[in-house]
Design a protein around this motif. Structure first.
Motif, PDB file in Angstrom:
ATOM      1  N   VAL A  62      36.321 -21.687  12.324  1.00  0.00           N
ATOM      2  CA  VAL A  62      35.690 -22.535  12.476  1.00  0.00           C
ATOM      3  C   VAL A  62      36.213 -23.133  10.947  1.00  0.00           C
ATOM      4  N   SER A  75      31.848 -18.892   4.980  1.00  0.00           N
ATOM      5  CA  SER A  75      30.076 -18.765   4.822  1.00  0.00           C
ATOM      6  C   SER A  75      29.718 -17.415   6.051  1.00  0.00           C
ATOM      7  N   GLY A 119      28.759 -11.469  12.321  1.00  0.00           N
ATOM      8  CA  GLY A 119      27.905 -11.316  13.105  1.00  0.00           C
ATOM      9  C   GLY A 119      26.751 -12.397  13.912  1.00  0.00           C
ATOM     10  N   LEU A 147      28.713 -14.916  14.084  1.00  0.00           N
ATOM     11  CA  LEU A 147      29.655 -15.902  15.152  1.00  0.00           C
ATOM     12  C   LEU A 147      29.395 -15.046  16.173  1.00  0.00           C
ATOM     13  N   SER A 176      26.622 -14.043  17.688  1.00  0.00           N
ATOM     14  CA  SER A 176      25.204 -14.521  17.883  1.00  0.00           C
ATOM     15  C   SER A 176      24.734 -15.557  18.675  1.00  0.00           C
ATOM     16  N   GLY A 193      19.041  -8.392  20.028  1.00  0.00           N
ATOM     17  CA  GLY A 193      18.935  -7.056  18.446  1.00  0.00           C
ATOM     18  C   GLY A 193      19.531  -7.643  17.684  1.00  0.00           C
ATOM     19  N   VAL A 194      19.721  -7.022  16.267  1.00  0.00           N
ATOM     20  CA  VAL A 194      20.227  -7.158  15.266  1.00  0.00           C
ATOM     21  C   VAL A 194      21.791  -6.525  15.316  1.00  0.00           C
ATOM     22  N   HIS A 253      27.633 -24.692  20.099  1.00  0.00           N
ATOM     23  CA  HIS A 253      25.959 -25.131  19.803  1.00  0.00           C
ATOM     24  C   HIS A 253      25.286 -24.059  19.310  1.00  0.00           C
TER      25      HIS A 253
HETATM   26  C1  LIG Z   1      30.898 -26.679   8.913  1.00  0.00           C
HETATM   27  C2  LIG Z   1      30.949 -25.864  10.435  1.00  0.00           C
HETATM   28  C3  LIG Z   1      31.776 -26.018  10.880  1.00  0.00           C
HETATM   29  C4  LIG Z   1      30.799 -25.826  12.175  1.00  0.00           C
HETATM   30  N1  LIG Z   1      32.333 -25.328  13.285  1.00  0.00           N
HETATM   31  C5  LIG Z   1      32.308 -24.381  14.203  1.00  0.00           C
HETATM   32  C6  LIG Z   1      33.237 -24.670  15.543  1.00  0.00           C
HETATM   33  O1  LIG Z   1      33.835 -25.528  15.127  1.00  0.00           O
HETATM   34  N2  LIG Z   1      33.236 -24.290  16.347  1.00  0.00           N
HETATM   35  C7  LIG Z   1      31.331 -22.923  17.182  1.00  0.00           C
HETATM   36  O2  LIG Z   1      31.309 -23.060  17.937  1.00  0.00           O
HETATM   37  N3  LIG Z   1      30.848 -23.152  15.773  1.00  0.00           N
HETATM   38  C8  LIG Z   1      30.796 -23.905  14.388  1.00  0.00           C
HETATM   39  N4  LIG Z   1      29.872 -24.505  13.277  1.00  0.00           N
HETATM   40  C9  LIG Z   1      28.689 -22.641  13.583  1.00  0.00           C
HETATM   41  C10 LIG Z   1      29.424 -21.310  13.747  1.00  0.00           C
HETATM   42  O3  LIG Z   1      29.633 -21.080  14.399  1.00  0.00           O
HETATM   43  C11 LIG Z   1      28.135 -21.231  12.968  1.00  0.00           C
HETATM   44  O4  LIG Z   1      27.402 -21.727  11.807  1.00  0.00           O
HETATM   45  C12 LIG Z   1      28.051 -19.577  12.631  1.00  0.00           C
HETATM   46  O5  LIG Z   1      28.887 -18.871  13.395  1.00  0.00           O
HETATM   47  C13 LIG Z   1      26.718 -18.752  12.670  1.00  0.00           C
HETATM   48  O6  LIG Z   1      27.533 -18.129  11.293  1.00  0.00           O
HETATM   49  P1  LIG Z   1      26.333 -17.618  10.326  1.00  0.00           P
HETATM   50  O7  LIG Z   1      26.777 -16.158   9.479  1.00  0.00           O
HETATM   51  O8  LIG Z   1      26.590 -18.829   9.610  1.00  0.00           O
HETATM   52  O9  LIG Z   1      25.255 -17.721  11.446  1.00  0.00           O
HETATM   53  P2  LIG Z   1      23.391 -18.311  10.846  1.00  0.00           P
HETATM   54  O10 LIG Z   1      23.768 -19.482  11.227  1.00  0.00           O
HETATM   55  O11 LIG Z   1      23.184 -17.010   9.664  1.00  0.00           O
HETATM   56  O12 LIG Z   1      22.835 -17.550  12.040  1.00  0.00           O
HETATM   57  C14 LIG Z   1      23.317 -18.351  13.079  1.00  0.00           C
HETATM   58  C15 LIG Z   1      22.376 -17.504  14.517  1.00  0.00           C
HETATM   59  O13 LIG Z   1      22.734 -16.145  14.425  1.00  0.00           O
HETATM   60  C16 LIG Z   1      21.807 -15.288  14.474  1.00  0.00           C
HETATM   61  N5  LIG Z   1      22.135 -14.614  13.785  1.00  0.00           N
HETATM   62  C17 LIG Z   1      22.987 -14.436  12.441  1.00  0.00           C
HETATM   63  N6  LIG Z   1      23.764 -12.681  11.902  1.00  0.00           N
HETATM   64  C18 LIG Z   1      23.374 -12.360  13.054  1.00  0.00           C
HETATM   65  C19 LIG Z   1      23.376 -10.528  12.796  1.00  0.00           C
HETATM   66  N7  LIG Z   1      24.152 -10.155  12.635  1.00  0.00           N
HETATM   67  N8  LIG Z   1      22.638 -10.285  14.007  1.00  0.00           N
HETATM   68  C20 LIG Z   1      21.439 -10.625  15.227  1.00  0.00           C
HETATM   69  N9  LIG Z   1      21.730 -12.055  15.470  1.00  0.00           N
HETATM   70  C21 LIG Z   1      22.018 -12.968  14.162  1.00  0.00           C
HETATM   71  C22 LIG Z   1      20.845 -16.052  13.686  1.00  0.00           C
HETATM   72  O14 LIG Z   1      19.181 -15.208  13.717  1.00  0.00           O
HETATM   73  C23 LIG Z   1      20.751 -17.542  13.748  1.00  0.00           C
HETATM   74  O15 LIG Z   1      20.009 -17.039  14.980  1.00  0.00           O
HETATM   75  C24 LIG Z   1      29.871 -24.684  12.890  1.00  0.00           C
HETATM   76  C25 LIG Z   1      29.420 -24.930  11.449  1.00  0.00           C
HETATM   77  C26 LIG Z   1      29.411 -25.390  10.065  1.00  0.00           C
HETATM   78  C27 LIG Z   1      28.253 -25.380   9.390  1.00  0.00           C
END
Ligand SMILES: Cc1cc2nc3c(=O)[nH]c(=O)nc-3n(C[C@H](O)[C@H](O)[C@H](O)COP(=O)(O)OP(=O)(O)OC[C@H]3O[C@@H](n4cnc5c(N)ncnc54)[C@H](O)[C@@H]3O)c2cc1C
Length: 368
Positions: A34, A39, A43, A45, A47, A105-106, A327
């Motif tokens: 993605v 960033s 976890g 991805l 969740s 869960g986490v 999303h």
């Molecule tokens: C520029 C950009 C492009 C993107 N393109 C795509 C795409 O093409 N396809 C797609 O599917 N997604 C896309 N996304 C979304 C992307 O999948 C998510 O932003 C990413 O997977 C979430 O990971 P994060 O670590 O940033 O989680 P966060 O945004 O920090 O958290 C996301 C959710 O997961 C929960 N969470 C986080 N970590 C944990 C953990 N360890 N245990 C339990 N719960 C947890 C959080 O509470 C929250 O509800 C994109 C995002 C951005 C910013």
């Protein structure tokens, strides 16, 4: 990282980019990609059950997870870090945690599937007349390459044009203007195979009049530039003002009718709005964005967001689709999702959540 098991075990805070690097060190590949790879974490991805551009061939995050370690809402640690491909022993707890948006869960660690490295990649941008033609091209591509289609991304003219105009360093690879474009990537484990397959496919499609023009990337730099046009679609819209964003999926064969019905309904209800439809059409996912009219007011457009979403989502539901393809629901879309989901399913999901987290302490504002 284990090349014999084709698996890697990572803590939840590892970024996606780091995961790709570690897999490559043993000649393997992790297939979820993605744009936020620098960033977003393993976890997050898991969740959010992230998708990305290669779902067509490998599936979403859900299909990449072999095992999980997690802290459950009662504080107990579940050690489910198995690396098995076959484990048919009843309910699958890891699958419940995947896409649970932190409500069950986490996630603290995961065992993930790896795939062999690719030896050849071929990427083209083609111009064509309609989403119907794009779906025909997809079917031919899958048949003719033996399933080697790595990505298949549809882009409407407006989104294509705004991206080229507003994202620095991009240019149109085709010499004439087309109503629709597809970025297609073919990939193979054998050297030279992808290039030859793409060439054959495009020659046949041109001959049959399925596509009007095509540009094939000749270098890695060109491959990156072609992908940049697709990935720049969100950035390309930003300077144009407020936009309602919808992330829907329908069966692949219904994409043309979805776009047609949604365009007619939105244009009739909100004249002057500008529609940017694009996305991972190979797996039925359309990002359907509606930008405010030229010279219009951002706040006035924002005020109509829910009304517009209802039009788009009703059409999606009628075609057997989902109002959130990749999303998730978060806090924003939960109430709306409840109006489209089967009440029997919602009751079962609520019962699962209550059983694991009776005090609703985990991410209480999201999901059912
Ligand atoms: C520029 C950009 C492009 C993107 N393109 C795509 C795409 O093409 N396809 C797609 O599917 N997604 C896309 N996304 C979304 C992307 O999948 C998510 O932003 C990413 O997977 C979430 O990971 P994060 O670590 O940033 O989680 P966060 O945004 O920090 O958290 C996301 C959710 O997961 C929960 N969470 C986080 N970590 C944990 C953990 N360890 N245990 C339990 N719960 C947890 C959080 O509470 C929250 O509800 C994109 C995002 C951005 C910013």
């Amino acid at each position: 990282v284990d090349g014999l098991d084709d698996a890697m075990v990572l803590e939840a805070g590892v970024t996606l980019a780091q995961a790709h690097e570690e897999a490559a060190k043993v000649g393997r590949r992790f297939t979820v990609g993605v744009a936020s790879e620098g960033s977003c974490t393993i976890g997050g991805l898991i969740s959010t059950n992230a998708g990305g551009t290669a779902v067509l061939r490998y599936g979403m995050m859900r299909e990449q997870v072999l095992g999980l370690e997690a802290v459950l809402p009662n504080g107990e640690i579940w050690n489910g870090l198995k690396r098995l491909r076959k484990d048919n022993t009843g309910y699958d707890l890891k699958q419940m945690l995947i896409g649970a948006e932190g409500t069950l869960g986490v996630v603290t660690a995961a065992a993930l599937k790896l795939h062999p490295l690719l030896a050849s990649r071929a990427v083209a941008i083609v111009g064509l007349g309609s989403p119907e033609d794009a779906i025909q091209l997809l079917a031919r591509a899958k048949d003719e390459t033996g399933g080697a289609v790595e990505a298949f991304e549809l882009m409407g003219r407006l989104g294509f044009e705004l991206t080229i105009r507003n994202v620095p360093g991009l240019r149109d690879p085709l010499s004439s203007v087309h109503p629709w474009y597809v970025l297609i990537e073919i990939a193979s484990g054998e050297p030279g195979v992808a290039e030859a397959a793409l060439e054959r496919l495009l020659a046949g499609a041109l001959e049959r009049g399925l596509i009007s023009d095509a540009a094939v990337a000749q270098t890695d730099t060109q491959i990156k530039a072609f992908w940049h046009i697709r990935e720049g679609h969100s950035a390309g819209q930003k300077p144009e003002g407020a936009a309602w964003k919808h992330d829907v999926s329908v069966p692949v064969s219904k994409i043309p009718v979805f776009i047609d019905r949604a365009n007619s309904a939105i244009e009739a209800a909100y004249p002057g709005t500008r529609i940017v439809a694009f996305g991972h059409v190979g797996d039925g996912n359309v990002h359907y964005d509606v930008i405010r009219p030229l010279g219009g007011d951002d706040d006035a457009h924002d005020a109509l967001r829910s009304e517009g979403a209802k039009i788009v989502h009703d059409i999606t539901a009628h075609l057997g689709g989902s109002i959130s393809a990749e999303h998730g629901l978060g806090a924003m879309k939960t109430a709306e999702a409840l109006t489209y989901k089967d009440p029997v399913e919602v009751a079962a999901l609520r019962a699962i959540r209550h059983a694991l987290d009776p005090q609703r302490i985990m991410n209480p504002r999201v999901l059912f």
